[in-house]
Design an enzyme around this catalytic site. Sequence first.
Site, short mmCIF file in Angstrom:
data_model
loop_
_atom_site.label_atom_id
_atom_site.label_comp_id
_atom_site.label_asym_id
_atom_site.label_seq_id
_atom_site.Cartn_x
_atom_site.Cartn_y
_atom_site.Cartn_z
CB SER A 1 -99.28 -17.56 -7.07
OG SER A 1 -100.18 -17.43 -8.16
CE1 TYR B 1 -94.92 -16.57 -10.24
CE2 TYR B 1 -97.16 -17.34 -10.57
CZ TYR B 1 -96.27 -16.48 -9.98
OH TYR B 1 -96.72 -15.53 -9.09
N1 LIG Z 1 -99.44 -9.49 -9.06
C1 LIG Z 1 -100.03 -10.67 -9.12
O1 LIG Z 1 -101.04 -10.84 -9.84
C2 LIG Z 1 -99.52 -11.82 -8.28
C3 LIG Z 1 -100.37 -12.92 -8.13
C4 LIG Z 1 -99.92 -14.00 -7.35
C5 LIG Z 1 -98.68 -13.97 -6.76
N2 LIG Z 1 -97.86 -12.90 -6.94
C6 LIG Z 1 -96.55 -12.93 -6.28
O2 LIG Z 1 -96.44 -11.80 -5.42
C7 LIG Z 1 -95.07 -11.44 -5.25
C8 LIG Z 1 -94.91 -9.95 -5.47
O3 LIG Z 1 -95.31 -9.66 -6.79
P1 LIG Z 1 -95.86 -8.23 -7.24
O4 LIG Z 1 -97.07 -8.48 -8.03
O5 LIG Z 1 -95.91 -7.30 -6.09
O6 LIG Z 1 -94.67 -7.82 -8.25
P2 LIG Z 1 -94.02 -6.40 -8.61
O7 LIG Z 1 -95.02 -5.30 -8.51
O8 LIG Z 1 -93.33 -6.63 -9.92
O9 LIG Z 1 -92.92 -6.20 -7.47
C9 LIG Z 1 -91.82 -7.08 -7.38
C10 LIG Z 1 -90.88 -6.62 -6.26
O10 LIG Z 1 -89.83 -7.59 -6.13
C11 LIG Z 1 -88.56 -6.94 -6.27
N3 LIG Z 1 -87.65 -7.89 -6.92
C12 LIG Z 1 -87.81 -8.52 -8.10
N4 LIG Z 1 -86.74 -9.28 -8.39
C13 LIG Z 1 -85.88 -9.12 -7.35
C14 LIG Z 1 -84.56 -9.61 -7.06
N5 LIG Z 1 -83.92 -10.42 -7.92
N6 LIG Z 1 -83.97 -9.24 -5.92
C15 LIG Z 1 -84.60 -8.41 -5.05
N7 LIG Z 1 -85.82 -7.90 -5.26
C16 LIG Z 1 -86.45 -8.24 -6.41
C17 LIG Z 1 -88.88 -5.68 -7.12
O11 LIG Z 1 -87.98 -4.61 -6.88
P3 LIG Z 1 -86.64 -4.33 -7.75
O12 LIG Z 1 -87.01 -4.49 -9.19
O13 LIG Z 1 -86.22 -2.97 -7.34
O14 LIG Z 1 -85.66 -5.37 -7.30
C18 LIG Z 1 -90.24 -5.30 -6.53
O15 LIG Z 1 -90.07 -4.60 -5.32
C19 LIG Z 1 -94.28 -12.32 -6.22
O16 LIG Z 1 -93.69 -13.39 -5.53
C20 LIG Z 1 -95.33 -12.83 -7.20
O17 LIG Z 1 -94.98 -14.09 -7.75
C21 LIG Z 1 -98.26 -11.81 -7.68
#
Ligand SMILES: NC(=O)c1ccc[n+]([C@@H]2O[C@H](COP(=O)([O-])OP(=O)(O)OC[C@H]3O[C@@H](n4cnc5c(N)ncnc54)[C@H](OP(=O)(O)O)[C@@H]3O)[C@@H](O)[C@H]2O)c1
Length: 258
Positions: A138, A148
């Site tokens: 991130s 985080y």
């Molecule tokens: N969105 C942003 O603005 C942003 C910015 C920078 C970095 N990121 C990073 O990008 C990555 C993906 O985030 P996202 O924004 O795509 O989030 P998201 O839309 O909330 O998706 C999260 C995914 O991770 C899975 N997950 C969560 N906890 C889990 C666990 N304990 N075991 C297995 N699977 C799990 C969820 O599925 P289930 O709930 O079915 O398990 C879902 O498929 C993360 O590492 C986040 O820190 C996001």
Amino acid sequence: MTTALITGATAGIGAEFARQLAARGTDLVLVARTADRLEEVAAELRSRHGVGVETIAADLFEEPGVAAVERRVRDEADPVDLLVNNAGHGLVTDFAASPLDDEVRHLDLHVGVPLRLTHAAMQGMLARGEGRIVLISSVAAFTPRGSYGAAKAWGVSFARWANLRYRGLGVSVTAVAPGFTRTEFHERMGVATTGVPGPLWLDVRDLVRLALRDIDRGRSVSIPTLRYKVIAGLARVVPARMAAAGSLAPADRAARRR
Ligand SMILES: NC(=O)c1ccc[n+]([C@@H]2O[C@H](COP(=O)([O-])OP(=O)(O)OC[C@H]3O[C@@H](n4cnc5c(N)ncnc54)[C@H](OP(=O)(O)O)[C@@H]3O)[C@@H](O)[C@H]2O)c1
């Protein structure tokens, strides 16, 4: 034909990696906790792109879940060529007020699990002389953002070293550092995003397209979009107090401020 394993593949960034990789003809192994959502994504990608899609319903907060994914990553009979360590979540509670168990699980999901899966993948990839490992970090890695940001900084630091060490042996390691991206992330975290200016939001399709370009080039760090390259660069030189500005508040506190 290559095979990619993606953690957190049912929503947001992970699901978009799955869609764009399937469109290239990559077979997939999709990991998340929710089995029916996994099956939905898998069925759509099989029918739309004709690729092979396996699913592993695993909770990466729990040892049996991590061990199951580790076993799949190590399976040399059906090797994983691209590992995308993506599953993650945010913590909104102030560190001192946060239950210790939540902090430890959060650190483990962002650091311990990717470290284990990367270790499991690396040995086979080095033996085959090719492979790609991705750590979804991130821009928070470059700014003071509580535990985080600290956890996300591990991915950037590790990729910088590991890509130097292993790229010449055929295995690249890339940390992808997204800025604000429209996914389920902030809603799951319970934070208000109304204060985030529109131009800071990334479309998940653009984010993944740019990230894949850097991954294909074997870059150690990918910061998609010029605006976030500038923000990450500035964050490294301005005082910490300035770099820390703009932290998100829990949705209820943000509502009280309005
Ligand atoms: N969105 C942003 O603005 C942003 C910015 C920078 C970095 N990121 C990073 O990008 C990555 C993906 O985030 P996202 O924004 O795509 O989030 P998201 O839309 O909330 O998706 C999260 C995914 O991770 C899975 N997950 C969560 N906890 C889990 C666990 N304990 N075991 C297995 N699977 C799990 C969820 O599925 P289930 O709930 O079915 O398990 C879902 O498929 C993360 O590492 C986040 O820190 C996001």
